[in-house]
Motif scaffolding. Structure first.
Motif, PDB file in Angstrom:
ATOM      1  N   GLY A  19       0.798  -1.211   0.000  1.00 21.14           N
ATOM      2  CA  GLY A  19       0.000   0.000   0.000  1.00 21.14           C
ATOM      3  C   GLY A  19       0.832   1.262   0.000  1.00 21.14           C
ATOM      4  N   LEU A  20       2.162   1.132  -0.121  1.00 23.03           N
ATOM      5  CA  LEU A  20       3.038   2.287  -0.124  1.00 23.03           C
ATOM      6  C   LEU A  20       3.170   2.860  -1.529  1.00 23.03           C
ATOM      7  N   MET A  21       3.406   4.169  -1.597  1.00 20.13           N
ATOM      8  CA  MET A  21       3.462   4.859  -2.890  1.00 20.13           C
ATOM      9  C   MET A  21       4.774   5.593  -3.062  1.00 20.13           C
ATOM     10  N   SER A  22       5.209   5.707  -4.307  1.00 15.98           N
ATOM     11  CA  SER A  22       6.391   6.498  -4.624  1.00 15.98           C
ATOM     12  C   SER A  22       6.031   7.969  -4.550  1.00 15.98           C
ATOM     13  N   ILE A  23       7.043   8.818  -4.524  1.00 18.49           N
ATOM     14  CA  ILE A  23       6.789  10.256  -4.448  1.00 18.49           C
ATOM     15  C   ILE A  23       6.093  10.744  -5.716  1.00 18.49           C
ATOM     16  N   GLY A  24       6.356  10.098  -6.852  1.00 16.33           N
ATOM     17  CA  GLY A  24       5.678  10.469  -8.086  1.00 16.33           C
ATOM     18  C   GLY A  24       4.181  10.192  -8.019  1.00 16.33           C
ATOM     19  N   THR A  25       3.817   9.065  -7.433  1.00 15.72           N
ATOM     20  CA  THR A  25       2.404   8.733  -7.271  1.00 15.72           C
ATOM     21  C   THR A  25       1.726   9.712  -6.312  1.00 15.72           C
ATOM     22  N   VAL A  26       2.410  10.017  -5.228  1.00 14.34           N
ATOM     23  CA  VAL A  26       1.869  10.974  -4.257  1.00 14.34           C
ATOM     24  C   VAL A  26       1.636  12.329  -4.923  1.00 14.34           C
ATOM     25  N   LEU A  27       2.584  12.738  -5.751  1.00 16.62           N
ATOM     26  CA  LEU A  27       2.441  14.018  -6.452  1.00 16.62           C
ATOM     27  C   LEU A  27       1.192  14.021  -7.321  1.00 16.62           C
ATOM     28  N   GLY A  28       0.962  12.932  -8.048  1.00 18.83           N
ATOM     29  CA  GLY A  28      -0.220  12.841  -8.897  1.00 18.83           C
ATOM     30  C   GLY A  28      -1.512  12.886  -8.099  1.00 18.83           C
ATOM     31  N   VAL A  29      -1.518  12.232  -6.941  1.00 14.67           N
ATOM     32  CA  VAL A  29      -2.704  12.230  -6.088  1.00 14.67           C
ATOM     33  C   VAL A  29      -2.995  13.637  -5.565  1.00 14.67           C
ATOM     34  N   LEU A  30      -1.953  14.287  -5.059  1.00 17.27           N
ATOM     35  CA  LEU A  30      -2.137  15.604  -4.457  1.00 17.27           C
ATOM     36  C   LEU A  30      -2.526  16.655  -5.480  1.00 17.27           C
ATOM     37  N   ARG A  31      -2.049  16.522  -6.705  1.00 12.53           N
ATOM     38  CA  ARG A  31      -2.321  17.543  -7.712  1.00 12.53           C
ATOM     39  C   ARG A  31      -3.785  17.594  -8.134  1.00 12.53           C
ATOM     40  N   GLU A  32      -4.554  16.578  -7.778  1.00 13.58           N
ATOM     41  CA  GLU A  32      -5.988  16.649  -8.055  1.00 13.58           C
ATOM     42  C   GLU A  32      -6.626  17.796  -7.269  1.00 13.58           C
ATOM     43  N   GLU A  33      -6.117  18.051  -6.066  1.00 11.50           N
ATOM     44  CA  GLU A  33      -6.642  19.155  -5.251  1.00 11.50           C
ATOM     45  C   GLU A  33      -5.682  20.338  -5.208  1.00 11.50           C
ATOM     46  N   PHE A  34      -4.374  20.051  -5.330  1.00  9.86           N
ATOM     47  CA  PHE A  34      -3.359  21.108  -5.225  1.00  9.86           C
ATOM     48  C   PHE A  34      -2.494  21.099  -6.495  1.00  9.86           C
ATOM     49  N   PRO A  35      -2.971  21.685  -7.583  1.00  9.89           N
ATOM     50  CA  PRO A  35      -2.264  21.592  -8.874  1.00  9.89           C
ATOM     51  C   PRO A  35      -0.881  22.211  -8.884  1.00  9.89           C
TER      52      PRO A  35
END
Length: 246
Positions: A19-35
């Motif tokens: 269930g762990l994510m790379s920093i690239g995946t985290v960036l993609g998730v966060l950019r949905e709310e924080f572009p």
């Protein structure tokens, strides 16, 4: 609430079975709310102790869903409440202890004053006093004066700074750990000013429009263009270096 992906293959996906994510995946998730969020921003928040992702044996960061949720809280408090990182950290620690804490909102307080809610007639640009900036960034007067001499930071009015100055100060500090001195960053500041000027030039007709709705749309367009220019800048730097950031 920040949503986490269900998983997949490759560097951009959650690590199978963990269930762990790379920093690239985290960036993609966060950019949905924080572009406008960047990998550098995530790394900076880690360096400031706001999150503590796990590390693989090779040194790559791996983030849990809790890490992503915490990042969402931090970015939301910066965006909606204009809070310095020190205050955000204290608030998150209180939340973890199960305490109910009222969030302050920075309007135009002086050093040491309690921030007030913006006036009802419209939003107020976030401003922080010099003393609050020094405390939040963890720097002294001499260091701030040096950064100001290179144009990296500057008060916007009467000794008050834009709340984003805290983020800028943190990034300057982080770069300093690699031997990059403030004088080396003047070119970056000049490039940022040119990019901001280009965005202003594009949205200027909207800001001058007679229709209030059109003028209001200018702010959304500015944010959209800013996000695109930041993505392009990051891509160009990566291409010039011939690397792909993890």
């Amino acid at each position: 609430m920040v949503q986490t992906p269900s998983g997949g293959a490759g560097d951009g996906a959650a690590v199978a079975g963990t269930g762990l994510m790379s920093i690239g995946t985290v960036l993609g998730v966060l950019r949905e709310e924080f572009p406008e969020v960047t990998i550098s921003k995530i790394r900076f928040l880690e360096s400031e102790g706001l999150i503590e992702p796990q590390r693989t044996p090779s040194g790559y960061r791996k983030f849990s869903a809790g890490d992503v949720e915490r990042l969402g809280h931090v970015l939301r408090m910066q965006r909606d409440h204009y809070l310095p990182l020190k205050v955000i950290r204290e608030h998150l620690d209180a939340m973890e202890r199960g305490e109910a804490v009222q969030l302050p909102v920075l309007g135009r307080p002086g050093d040491g004053e309690t921030a007030q809610e913006p006036a009802a007639e419209g939003p107020t640009a976030a401003r922080i006093g010099r003393g609050r900036l020094l405390a939040a960034a963890g720097i002294d007067e001499r260091t701030l004066a040096e950064w100001e001499s290179y144009g990296l930071l500057a008060p916007v009015e009467d000794g008050l700074y834009d709340a984003e100055s805290v983020t800028v100060a943190g990034l300057i500090t982080e770069l300093g750990r690699f031997g990059i001195e403030p004088r080396h960053l003047r070119a970056m500041k000049a490039a940022a000013d040119r990019e901001a000027g280009l965005v202003d030039q594009v949205v200027a007709p909207l800001k001058r429009h007679r229709n209030p709705q059109t003028r209001a749309h200018a702010q959304a367009r500015t944010k959209e263009l800013a996000g695109l220019t930041m993505k392009l800048h990051a891509a160009l730097v990566q291409a010039a270096l011939g690397i792909r950031l993890p």
